[in-house]
Enzyme design. Structure first.
Site, PDB file in Angstrom:
ATOM      1  N   ASN A   1       0.865  -1.186   0.000  1.00  0.00           N
ATOM      2  CA  ASN A   1       0.000   0.000   0.000  1.00  0.00           C
ATOM      3  C   ASN A   1       0.901   1.236   0.000  1.00  0.00           C
ATOM      4  O   ASN A   1       1.465   1.600   1.024  1.00  0.00           O
ATOM      5  CB  ASN A   1      -0.888  -0.039   1.256  1.00  0.00           C
ATOM      6  CG  ASN A   1      -1.703   1.233   1.428  1.00  0.00           C
ATOM      7  OD1 ASN A   1      -1.811   2.047   0.511  1.00  0.00           O
ATOM      8  ND2 ASN A   1      -2.278   1.403   2.609  1.00  0.00           N
TER       9      ASN A   1
ATOM     10  N   LYS B   1       0.118   4.293  -0.299  1.00  0.00           N
ATOM     11  CA  LYS B   1      -0.516   5.505   0.250  1.00  0.00           C
ATOM     12  C   LYS B   1      -0.250   6.676  -0.716  1.00  0.00           C
ATOM     13  O   LYS B   1      -0.175   6.454  -1.922  1.00  0.00           O
ATOM     14  CB  LYS B   1      -0.036   5.779   1.679  1.00  0.00           C
ATOM     15  CG  LYS B   1      -0.171   4.514   2.545  1.00  0.00           C
ATOM     16  CD  LYS B   1      -0.009   4.738   4.009  1.00  0.00           C
ATOM     17  CE  LYS B   1      -0.169   3.406   4.739  1.00  0.00           C
ATOM     18  NZ  LYS B   1      -0.137   3.523   6.180  1.00  0.00           N
TER      19      LYS B   1
ATOM     20  N   HIS C   1      -9.475   1.307   4.638  1.00  0.00           N
ATOM     21  CA  HIS C   1      -8.196   1.460   5.361  1.00  0.00           C
ATOM     22  C   HIS C   1      -8.424   2.394   6.556  1.00  0.00           C
ATOM     23  O   HIS C   1      -9.236   3.317   6.485  1.00  0.00           O
ATOM     24  CB  HIS C   1      -7.126   2.035   4.426  1.00  0.00           C
ATOM     25  CG  HIS C   1      -5.773   2.030   5.053  1.00  0.00           C
ATOM     26  ND1 HIS C   1      -5.362   3.031   5.900  1.00  0.00           N
ATOM     27  CD2 HIS C   1      -4.762   1.132   5.004  1.00  0.00           C
ATOM     28  CE1 HIS C   1      -4.147   2.734   6.339  1.00  0.00           C
ATOM     29  NE2 HIS C   1      -3.757   1.598   5.796  1.00  0.00           N
TER      30      HIS C   1
ATOM     31  N   GLU D   1      -6.872   4.823   7.645  1.00  0.00           N
ATOM     32  CA  GLU D   1      -6.717   6.258   7.345  1.00  0.00           C
ATOM     33  C   GLU D   1      -7.967   6.820   6.674  1.00  0.00           C
ATOM     34  O   GLU D   1      -8.324   7.980   6.870  1.00  0.00           O
ATOM     35  CB  GLU D   1      -5.461   6.466   6.479  1.00  0.00           C
ATOM     36  CG  GLU D   1      -4.199   6.323   7.319  1.00  0.00           C
ATOM     37  CD  GLU D   1      -3.014   5.709   6.597  1.00  0.00           C
ATOM     38  OE1 GLU D   1      -2.955   5.769   5.357  1.00  0.00           O
ATOM     39  OE2 GLU D   1      -2.140   5.149   7.293  1.00  0.00           O
TER      40      GLU D   1
ATOM     41  N   GLU E   1      -5.597  -5.043  10.336  1.00  0.00           N
ATOM     42  CA  GLU E   1      -4.575  -4.024  10.597  1.00  0.00           C
ATOM     43  C   GLU E   1      -4.895  -3.292  11.900  1.00  0.00           C
ATOM     44  O   GLU E   1      -5.706  -2.356  11.913  1.00  0.00           O
ATOM     45  CB  GLU E   1      -4.561  -2.997   9.459  1.00  0.00           C
ATOM     46  CG  GLU E   1      -4.195  -3.580   8.117  1.00  0.00           C
ATOM     47  CD  GLU E   1      -3.539  -2.528   7.236  1.00  0.00           C
ATOM     48  OE1 GLU E   1      -2.385  -2.739   6.838  1.00  0.00           O
ATOM     49  OE2 GLU E   1      -4.167  -1.490   6.969  1.00  0.00           O
TER      50      GLU E   1
ATOM     51  N   GLY F   1       2.271   2.084  10.879  1.00  0.00           N
ATOM     52  CA  GLY F   1       3.262   3.161  10.820  1.00  0.00           C
ATOM     53  C   GLY F   1       3.946   3.451  12.140  1.00  0.00           C
ATOM     54  O   GLY F   1       4.645   4.448  12.266  1.00  0.00           O
TER      55      GLY F   1
ATOM     56  N   SER G   1       3.264  -2.285  10.359  1.00  0.00           N
ATOM     57  CA  SER G   1       4.710  -2.355  10.631  1.00  0.00           C
ATOM     58  C   SER G   1       5.337  -3.686  10.207  1.00  0.00           C
ATOM     59  O   SER G   1       6.246  -4.188  10.873  1.00  0.00           O
ATOM     60  CB  SER G   1       4.995  -2.043  12.111  1.00  0.00           C
ATOM     61  OG  SER G   1       4.582  -0.719  12.402  1.00  0.00           O
TER      62      SER G   1
END
Ligand code: PGA
Length: 266
Positions: A16, A18, A108, A110, A178, A184, A224
Site C-alpha cells: 500500500n 498511500k 483502510h 486512514e 490491521e 506506521g 509495521s
C-alpha cells in the site's frame, strides 16, 4: 516451493503506497521490483505480489504490466460506492476494472479516521467493487483504546460483519487485519496476536458465508510489517499474507518480504 499457508490459499503480499510515488516514479519502481523478483526466480504462483499506487499512477502501471507481461498485480487504494454521476473527485469501480485493477483496498484505517468512512460506507464500496469484478481488500482493525477496553478481536469482527452483509456468496474478497496502533508505528502485533484475530475473522466469515468461503478467503496482517518480521506472521495458520505500508516503498525491502519463504524455513 509450495505455499506455507493451510487451506490451499495462495499467499498475497500487498504494498500500500498511500500518497507516495507519482506516475513516473511508479513506472521505475514496478520495473525494478519486477527485475528484483525475476533475479530471485520468484514463483508468482506460490506467492502473489500486488502494488497499490495512487489513482494517477494506475494507467502507467497498467501499460507497463501489460506491455512487459509482468506477473505483478495492482489495485487502487479506494473506490466510490457509486457507479457514476455527480460525485466530484470520486473514482468508480468500473473505471478500475477498465484499468485491469485486480484489487481495491477498502476501509483502510486512514480512510475511516481521516475521511469519516463508516462500516456502512465500507460495505457499500465492497458491493460496488464486487459488482464491477474488482476484488475488495477490506481493512479492519482496533485502536489502542479498543484493544484495552474490548480486546483485540471485538472491533475487527464487528467491522467485518457489516461488510460481509454486502458480499454475495461465492464472491472473491480479501480481508486485512490491521491494528490501528500498529500502522506506521514500528510496533507490529505479535504473530500470535495476528493469528488470534485472523482466526476470529475466519470464524466470522464461516458464520456468514459458510465454511467453504471461510477456507477460501485470504486474511492478511498489516501494521509495521518488514522483511525481518514477515516470517513469523506467515507461519501462522490463518495469516495468508501481508498488507505492507512504509516498507513497500523500498524495492529491495518489499521484494524480500515477498520472498519470505526463503526465511520461513519450511
Ligand atoms: P505500515 O502501514 O506497514 O507502514 O505500518 C500498513 C498500512 O497502513 O497498510
Amino acid at each position: 516451493m509450495a505455499s506455507v499457508t493451510t487451506g490451499g490459499r495462495t499467499p498475497l503480499i500487498a504494498g500500500n503506497w498511500k500518497m507516495n510515488l507519482n506516475h513516473l516514479q511508479a513506472i521505475a519502481f514496478v520495473q525494478k521490483l519486477a527485475w528484483s523478483l525475476k533475479d530471485a526466480r520468484h514463483d508468482f504462483g506460490a506467492v502473489e505480489v500486488a502494488v497499490f499506487p495512487p489513482f494517477t499512477d494506475l494507467r502507467s502501471v497498467q501499460t507497463l504490466v501489460s506491455g512487459d507481461k509482468l506477473q505483478i498485480a495492482y489495485g487502487a487504494q479506494d473506490v466510490s460506492q457509486h457507479a457514476s454521476g455527480a460525485f466530484t473527485g470520486e473514482i468508480a469501480a468500473p473505471f478500475l476494472a477498465q484499468l485491469d485493477c485486480a484489487y481495491v483496498i477498502i476501509g483502510h484505517s486512514e480512510r475511516r479516521t481521516l475521511h469519516g468512512e463508516t462500516d456502512e460506507i465500507v460495505a457499500a464500496k465492497t458491493a460496488a467493487a464486487i459488482g464491477a469484478g474488482v476484488v475488495p481488500l477490506i481493512c479492519v482493525g482496533e485502536t489502542a483504546e479498543d484493544l484495552e477496553t474490548r480486546g483485540a478481536s471485538a472491533v475487527p469482527v464487528a467491522q467485518l460483519k457489516v461488510a460481509l452483509a454486502s458480499i454475495p456468496k461465492g464472491s472473491d474478497f480479501v480481508v486485512a487485519y490491521e491494528p490501528v496502533w500498529a500502522i506506521g508505528s514500528g510496533q507490529a502485533a505479535t504473530p500470535e496476536q495476528a493469528q488470534q484475530v485472523a482466526k476470529a475473522l475466519r470464524d466470522t466469515i464461516a458464520e456468514h458465508l459458510g465454511d467453504e468461503a471461510a477456507a477460501a478467503t485470504r486474511i492478511l496482517y498489516g501494521g509495521s510489517v518488514k522483511a525481518d518480521n514477515i516470517a513469523g506472521f506467515m507461519r501462522q495458520a490463518d495469516v495468508d499474507g501481508a498488507l505492507v505500508g512504509g516498507a513497500s516503498l523500498d524495492v529491495e525491502g518489499f521484494s524480500a518480504i515477498a520472498r519470505y519463504q526463503k526465511h520461513v524455513g519450511v
